[in-house]
Design a protein around this motif. Structure first.
Motif, PDB file in Angstrom:
ATOM      1  N   LYS A 189      -5.899  -2.912  -3.856  1.00 44.98           N
ATOM      2  CA  LYS A 189      -7.253  -2.640  -3.297  1.00 44.98           C
ATOM      3  C   LYS A 189      -8.468  -3.316  -3.875  1.00 44.98           C
ATOM      4  O   LYS A 189      -9.414  -3.739  -3.231  1.00 44.98           O
ATOM      5  N   GLU A 234      -1.397   0.427  -6.252  1.00 45.89           N
ATOM      6  CA  GLU A 234      -2.048   0.375  -5.075  1.00 45.89           C
ATOM      7  C   GLU A 234      -3.288  -0.045  -5.462  1.00 45.89           C
ATOM      8  O   GLU A 234      -4.055  -0.902  -4.620  1.00 45.89           O
ATOM      9  N   ILE A 294       0.923  -1.096   0.012  1.00 51.00           N
ATOM     10  CA  ILE A 294      -0.057   0.105   0.007  1.00 51.00           C
ATOM     11  C   ILE A 294       0.928   1.344  -0.320  1.00 51.00           C
ATOM     12  O   ILE A 294       2.173   1.290   0.451  1.00 51.00           O
ATOM     13  N   HIS A 295       0.358   2.308  -0.608  1.00 51.89           N
ATOM     14  CA  HIS A 295       1.070   3.680  -0.826  1.00 51.89           C
ATOM     15  C   HIS A 295       1.044   4.306   1.081  1.00 51.89           C
ATOM     16  O   HIS A 295       0.131   4.433   1.451  1.00 51.89           O
TER      17      HIS A 295
END
Ligand SMILES: *Cc1c(COP(=O)(O)O)cnc(C)c1O
Length: 351
Positions: free
Chosen positions: A261, A257, A170-171
């Motif tokens: 998600k 990302e 994830i960022h």
């Protein structure tokens, strides 16, 4: 066997090719004071900065494991104690490990169904705030929004963040913390034996001021060596090489990302269709990289045995959750077709 274990996890499919290149380029035998090594360090560091969007004024260090990072932080950064914010086994272990070293650690544990309330933390002055961003043991995370609030509320504190099972997946906005770390056998999709630590100028000033240099891995020494693109000891050169090669071939995490998600949403939909339940009911508390599934022990045992027979490695439940949960890693190195195969396995379960 297709591994969906949260670590060590499935490594990138390109690893065999990188290893072959490492052999032919003689990487496994280069000295850690050689020009070739220093060039490797420089590029690996640069790629970590570019792909993970590390601010220019932050430092990047290569260490051996997340556990080592816990220890280094306790030794090199704690001055007036530490406050450990956690809801699961890894955060608790960080607290215990630090307490053994400093004897000044305090815990702020919270329920996995509730979100951290920044106002409720109240760290003492100069206390190091330690947060487990992604709790690998139970599939929860402290969101970027909450980290931003904690940062804003405790501007003067140093905040250390364990992002072992989320960094490179994830960022992360590194401005929301001062010391971030992760070992590479999780979201980075690499073999174990290397950790990445990212430090803010404020944390750097703090360990400089503390001046602790009793250990081979004291941050002061690690930092001084890193200025020369070197390390304090003979490091895992091969893993640094693999990190460099795999980051070269990847897009920035920020751009990758959304797909991660999307895959996470896909897993939630599969759980719904198969009437399996996420361990964590509060959607806002759920991790996007670790999915913890709960059921009665007999159900969990049946699914795990069936999955193993079908060639899938699921993550065991962790600690006290061993018999009532299993975990699915949602890491970038896992391919679409591997996910599709496991989805089909779940949809075929007789429930
Ligand atoms: C896996 C993990 C660790 C430990 O990592 P090592 O590389 O084994 O030291 C620490 N924290 C979290 C959140 C983890 O997931």
């Amino acid at each position: 066997m297709i591994s969906f274990c949260p670590g060590p996890s499935r490594v990138y499919a390109e690893i065999p090719r990188y290893l072959q290149d490492a052999c032919s380029e003689g990487i496994m035998s280069i000295g850690h004071r050689s020009d070739a090594f220093m060039r490797l360090m420089e590029e690996a560091q640069l790629l970590v900065r570019q792909r993970l969007a590390v601010p220019d004024d932050y430092s990047v260090y290569f260490l051996s494991s997340a556990t080592e990072c816990w220890e280094i932080i306790a030794q090199s950064l704690v001055t007036h104690g530490s406050l450990h914010v956690y809801n699961g086994a890894f955060g608790k272990k960080w607290f215990y490990n630090t307490q053994k070293i400093t004897n000044t650690a305090r815990s702020h544990s919270f329920d996995r169904e509730t979100l951290v309330s920044p106002g409720g933390l109240s760290p003492h002055q100069h206390e190091l705030v330690c947060i487990t961003q992604n709790e690998t043991s139970n599939g929860t995370q402290v969101s970027g929004e909450i980290l931003a609030q904690i940062r804003a509320q405790y501007e003067d504190h140093i905040i250390a963040i364990d992002a072992t099972s989320s960094m490179a997946g994830i960022h992360l906005n590194f401005r929301h913390g001062d010391v971030w770390f992760a070992s590479v056998q999780k979201c980075f999709g690499l073999p174990a034996g290397l950790a990445v630590m990212i430090s803010s100028p404020k944390a750097r000033a703090a360990f400089m001021q503390k001046g602790e240099q009793q250990h081979y891995n004291s941050l002061l020494t690690v930092d001084a060596m890193m200025q020369k693109n070197q390390t304090t000891h003979t490091p895992n050169v091969l893993d640094i090489y693999l990190l460099m090669r795999s980051l070269r071939d990847r897009q920035p995490i920020r751009d990758a990302e959304p797909k991660l998600k999307q895959r996470y949403e896909g897993w939630i939909e599969v759980l719904r269709r198969t009437r399996l339940h996420h361990l964590v009911e509060n959607e806002a508390a759920r991790s996007h990289t670790i999915i913890a599934v709960k059921d009665e022990p007999v159900g969990i045992a049946r699914i795990k045995a069936g999955a193993q027979k079908a060639g899938f490695g699921l993550g065991e439940g962790y600690g006290e959750l061993k018999s009532t949960t299993f975990r699915i890693a949602n890491f970038p190195a896992i391919t679409d077709s591997e996910i599709e195969a496991l989805v089909q396995f779940f949809l075929g379960l007789q429930r």
